[in-house]
Design a protein around this motif. Structure first.
Motif, PDB file in Angstrom:
ATOM      1  N   THR A   1      82.616  64.191  26.505  1.00  0.00           N
ATOM      2  CA  THR A   1      82.264  62.774  26.657  1.00  0.00           C
ATOM      3  C   THR A   1      83.247  61.915  25.874  1.00  0.00           C
ATOM      4  O   THR A   1      83.587  62.232  24.733  1.00  0.00           O
ATOM      5  CB  THR A   1      80.821  62.526  26.148  1.00  0.00           C
ATOM      6  N   CYS A   2      83.695  60.840  26.520  1.00  0.00           N
ATOM      7  CA  CYS A   2      84.597  59.893  25.861  1.00  0.00           C
ATOM      8  C   CYS A   2      83.958  58.513  25.949  1.00  0.00           C
ATOM      9  O   CYS A   2      83.344  58.166  26.966  1.00  0.00           O
ATOM     10  CB  CYS A   2      85.957  59.860  26.559  1.00  0.00           C
ATOM     11  N   GLN A   3      84.122  57.744  24.897  1.00  0.00           N
ATOM     12  CA  GLN A   3      83.496  56.420  24.879  1.00  0.00           C
ATOM     13  C   GLN A   3      84.477  55.394  24.321  1.00  0.00           C
ATOM     14  O   GLN A   3      85.240  55.691  23.393  1.00  0.00           O
ATOM     15  CB  GLN A   3      82.244  56.463  24.006  1.00  0.00           C
ATOM     16  N   ALA A   4      84.437  54.194  24.875  1.00  0.00           N
ATOM     17  CA  ALA A   4      85.318  53.127  24.381  1.00  0.00           C
ATOM     18  C   ALA A   4      84.718  51.780  24.756  1.00  0.00           C
ATOM     19  O   ALA A   4      83.833  51.692  25.615  1.00  0.00           O
ATOM     20  CB  ALA A   4      86.704  53.271  24.973  1.00  0.00           C
ATOM     21  N   GLU A   5      85.201  50.737  24.107  1.00  0.00           N
ATOM     22  CA  GLU A   5      84.700  49.381  24.361  1.00  0.00           C
ATOM     23  C   GLU A   5      85.844  48.495  24.829  1.00  0.00           C
ATOM     24  O   GLU A   5      87.005  48.737  24.499  1.00  0.00           O
ATOM     25  CB  GLU A   5      84.064  48.808  23.087  1.00  0.00           C
ATOM     26  N   MET A   6      85.474  47.443  25.597  1.00  0.00           N
ATOM     27  CA  MET A   6      86.487  46.525  26.117  1.00  0.00           C
ATOM     28  C   MET A   6      86.044  45.090  25.902  1.00  0.00           C
ATOM     29  O   MET A   6      84.855  44.800  25.952  1.00  0.00           O
ATOM     30  CB  MET A   6      86.670  46.700  27.633  1.00  0.00           C
ATOM     31  N   ASP A   7      87.009  44.220  25.744  1.00  0.00           N
ATOM     32  CA  ASP A   7      86.733  42.790  25.564  1.00  0.00           C
ATOM     33  C   ASP A   7      86.649  42.072  26.900  1.00  0.00           C
ATOM     34  O   ASP A   7      87.346  41.081  27.137  1.00  0.00           O
ATOM     35  CB  ASP A   7      87.836  42.159  24.703  1.00  0.00           C
ATOM     36  N   CYS A   8      85.786  42.581  27.761  1.00  0.00           N
ATOM     37  CA  CYS A   8      85.543  41.904  29.042  1.00  0.00           C
ATOM     38  C   CYS A   8      84.189  42.388  29.564  1.00  0.00           C
ATOM     39  O   CYS A   8      83.679  43.413  29.113  1.00  0.00           O
ATOM     40  CB  CYS A   8      86.661  42.216  30.041  1.00  0.00           C
ATOM     41  N   PRO A   9      83.594  41.655  30.516  1.00  0.00           N
ATOM     42  CA  PRO A   9      82.305  42.100  31.059  1.00  0.00           C
ATOM     43  C   PRO A   9      82.428  43.440  31.785  1.00  0.00           C
ATOM     44  O   PRO A   9      83.499  43.775  32.297  1.00  0.00           O
ATOM     45  CB  PRO A   9      81.940  40.982  32.057  1.00  0.00           C
ATOM     46  N   LYS A  10      81.320  44.158  31.865  1.00  0.00           N
ATOM     47  CA  LYS A  10      81.367  45.499  32.463  1.00  0.00           C
ATOM     48  C   LYS A  10      81.755  45.453  33.944  1.00  0.00           C
ATOM     49  O   LYS A  10      82.348  46.399  34.468  1.00  0.00           O
ATOM     50  CB  LYS A  10      80.039  46.232  32.280  1.00  0.00           C
ATOM     51  N   GLU A  11      81.454  44.335  34.610  1.00  0.00           N
ATOM     52  CA  GLU A  11      81.767  44.236  36.045  1.00  0.00           C
ATOM     53  C   GLU A  11      83.279  44.333  36.294  1.00  0.00           C
ATOM     54  O   GLU A  11      83.726  44.812  37.340  1.00  0.00           O
ATOM     55  CB  GLU A  11      81.225  42.922  36.632  1.00  0.00           C
ATOM     56  N   ILE A  12      84.063  43.853  35.333  1.00  0.00           N
ATOM     57  CA  ILE A  12      85.526  43.955  35.467  1.00  0.00           C
ATOM     58  C   ILE A  12      85.941  45.430  35.431  1.00  0.00           C
ATOM     59  O   ILE A  12      86.798  45.874  36.200  1.00  0.00           O
ATOM     60  CB  ILE A  12      86.229  43.205  34.307  1.00  0.00           C
ATOM     61  N   VAL A  13      85.322  46.176  34.546  1.00  0.00           N
ATOM     62  CA  VAL A  13      85.682  47.597  34.407  1.00  0.00           C
ATOM     63  C   VAL A  13      85.189  48.377  35.630  1.00  0.00           C
ATOM     64  O   VAL A  13      85.871  49.283  36.124  1.00  0.00           O
ATOM     65  CB  VAL A  13      85.118  48.186  33.097  1.00  0.00           C
ATOM     66  N   MET A  14      84.019  47.988  36.145  1.00  0.00           N
ATOM     67  CA  MET A  14      83.511  48.638  37.367  1.00  0.00           C
ATOM     68  C   MET A  14      84.485  48.385  38.518  1.00  0.00           C
ATOM     69  O   MET A  14      84.810  49.289  39.290  1.00  0.00           O
ATOM     70  CB  MET A  14      82.117  48.093  37.703  1.00  0.00           C
ATOM     71  N   TRP A  15      84.944  47.141  38.624  1.00  0.00           N
ATOM     72  CA  TRP A  15      85.931  46.786  39.657  1.00  0.00           C
ATOM     73  C   TRP A  15      87.166  47.668  39.516  1.00  0.00           C
ATOM     74  O   TRP A  15      87.695  48.197  40.502  1.00  0.00           O
ATOM     75  CB  TRP A  15      86.301  45.303  39.505  1.00  0.00           C
ATOM     76  N   ASN A  16      87.612  47.848  38.296  1.00  0.00           N
ATOM     77  CA  ASN A  16      88.813  48.620  38.026  1.00  0.00           C
ATOM     78  C   ASN A  16      88.625  50.096  38.417  1.00  0.00           C
ATOM     79  O   ASN A  16      89.472  50.703  39.069  1.00  0.00           O
ATOM     80  CB  ASN A  16      89.156  48.461  36.542  1.00  0.00           C
ATOM     81  N   TYR A  17      87.479  50.666  38.040  1.00  0.00           N
ATOM     82  CA  TYR A  17      87.216  52.068  38.371  1.00  0.00           C
ATOM     83  C   TYR A  17      87.096  52.259  39.883  1.00  0.00           C
ATOM     84  O   TYR A  17      87.372  53.327  40.405  1.00  0.00           O
ATOM     85  CB  TYR A  17      85.931  52.548  37.697  1.00  0.00           C
ATOM     86  N   TYR A  18      86.639  51.203  40.566  1.00  0.00           N
ATOM     87  CA  TYR A  18      86.363  51.349  41.994  1.00  0.00           C
ATOM     88  C   TYR A  18      87.552  50.950  42.863  1.00  0.00           C
ATOM     89  O   TYR A  18      87.497  51.028  44.080  1.00  0.00           O
ATOM     90  CB  TYR A  18      85.124  50.509  42.364  1.00  0.00           C
ATOM     91  N   ASP A  19      88.627  50.525  42.230  1.00  0.00           N
ATOM     92  CA  ASP A  19      89.813  50.059  42.942  1.00  0.00           C
ATOM     93  C   ASP A  19      90.742  51.257  43.185  1.00  0.00           C
ATOM     94  O   ASP A  19      91.481  51.672  42.303  1.00  0.00           O
ATOM     95  CB  ASP A  19      90.492  48.983  42.070  1.00  0.00           C
ATOM     96  N   HIS A  20      90.717  51.788  44.398  1.00  0.00           N
ATOM     97  CA  HIS A  20      91.491  53.008  44.675  1.00  0.00           C
ATOM     98  C   HIS A  20      92.986  52.728  44.792  1.00  0.00           C
ATOM     99  O   HIS A  20      93.807  53.590  44.512  1.00  0.00           O
ATOM    100  CB  HIS A  20      90.982  53.654  45.970  1.00  0.00           C
ATOM    101  N   GLU A  21      93.330  51.515  45.213  1.00  0.00           N
ATOM    102  CA  GLU A  21      94.747  51.181  45.420  1.00  0.00           C
ATOM    103  C   GLU A  21      95.542  51.129  44.119  1.00  0.00           C
ATOM    104  O   GLU A  21      96.747  51.364  44.128  1.00  0.00           O
ATOM    105  CB  GLU A  21      94.859  49.824  46.104  1.00  0.00           C
TER     106      GLU A  21
END
Lengths: 127, 216
Positions: free
Chosen positions: B11-31
């Motif tokens: 398990t790896c864990q980290a925090e980001m200075d942006c809302p989680k929806e941005i990170v979800m978008w990033n993970y879901y962006d296949h291109e």
């Protein structure tokens, strides 16, 4: 590039800028970069007053376009230009160095900015 | 008779200075795999996709391993958790869960768990598995972090996909109302047709002179 600069100005707040006059209107153009800075890689990016600027030399001319990709907002100038085009890092959208025209979607060009060069310093018209 | 198995897990864990929806978008962006991660991925193809799931082929190079390998991944959302089942050419089935949590002040926490359920003989390789996937998590994290932060930054300036920031693109006066709407994650993410074609999308660069971000 316009030749309509009326005076150079460093304000009391030590902001480096020039004022240009065009069609009877005066506009303030902030300092963007020096020619020295630009000549290191022939390309650089800089945020200034809510604009992300991609400054570069193309075919001997100093040019500036928006660095915000019209697709998802990626950094157009992340990679050094190759073959006369920029390729956005995120999704490989391509833009023509000569004009900022989008080669991936012709309806979505990047804005080209006017520049003024004085004493090896590059000033940008953001309006 | 059921075969005995072991679960190799990290398990790896980290925090980001942006809302989680941005990170979800990033993970879901296949291109972006062959764009942002052009050093790690050389090929991506979406074989099938609906709103909250996608079947994707990816050609990638894992840390430490001296070869590129392809694999199929089924990726889908279950609330705030993204699940991925990834079968690679070596035959292992990797099960990955990424949980997205909101934190105060437009920040978020991401917890990624990688599991491989396999024959007990592979238990001896668990330290290698853990090192490999920790390295992978942080390698992709370091490339994705500036993308997420910039995506949030331009969103706050008024950028929308293909439009917005008219004060830049249309030379219009800068709007006085600077209220920032919530960033909405609405899969699927619009993408070029190439990634859905038989050839998929290939990376454009094997090598690049990187001028880099300047978003600080």
């Amino acid at each position: 590039m316009s030749n309509s600069v009326v005076k150079s100005n460093v304000s009391s707040e030590e902001r480096d800028e020039i004022i240009i006059s065009e069609l009877g209107q005066q506009r303030v153009c902030p300092f963007l970069a020096s020619m020295d800075e630009l000549s290191k890689h022939g390309q650089l990016t800089k945020w200034i007053e809510g604009h992300d600027i991609l400054l570069y030399i193309f075919e001997g001319k100093v040019k500036a376009i928006s660095n915000i990709c019209r697709h998802f907002g990626g950094p157009v100038g992340y990679h050094k230009a190759k073959g006369g085009k920029f390729t956005c890092l995120w999704h490989n959208w391509e833009y023509d160095c000569s004009s900022g025209a989008c080669l991936t979607n012709s309806n979505l060009p990047l804005r080209e900015y006017s520049l003024h060069i004085r004493d090896q310093k590059i000033y940008i018209d953001l309006l | 008779m059921t075969m005995k198995t072991v679960n190799l897990s990290v398990t790896c864990q980290a925090e980001m200075d942006c809302p989680k929806e941005i990170v979800m978008w990033n993970y879901y962006d296949h291109e972006h795999l062959v764009g942002t991660h052009y050093k790690l991925y050389d090929h991506a193809r979406v074989l099938a996709q609906r709103d909250d799931w996608a079947l994707v082929y990816r050609g990638k190079k894992m840390p430490f391993l001296p070869f590129w390998s392809g694999g199929m991944a089924l990726q889908y959302m279950e609330g705030n958790v993204m699940k991925t089942f990834h079968q690679d050419q070596l035959g292992f089935l990797l099960e990955m869960e990424v949980e997205f949590e909101d934190l105060p002040d437009d920040r978020c926490r991401i917890t990624a768990t990688y599991n491989i359920i396999t024959h007990p003989i592979f238990k001896v390789f668990e330290p290698v598995f853990k090192a490999l996937f920790r390295k992978w998590f942080w390698a992709t994290w370091e490339e994705d972090a500036p993308m997420r932060l910039r995506r949030w930054k331009v969103h706050k300036l008024g950028f929308k996909d293909f439009s917005g920031i008219d004060y830049i693109n249309e030379c219009l006066p800068e709007p006085r109302d600077k209220r920032v709407p919530a960033f909405e994650f609405r899969p699927p993410i619009s993408c070029l047709k190439a990634i859905k074609s038989v050839d998929g999308e290939r990376r454009r660069f094997a090598h690049s002179t990187e001028v880099g971000y300047n978003d600080d």
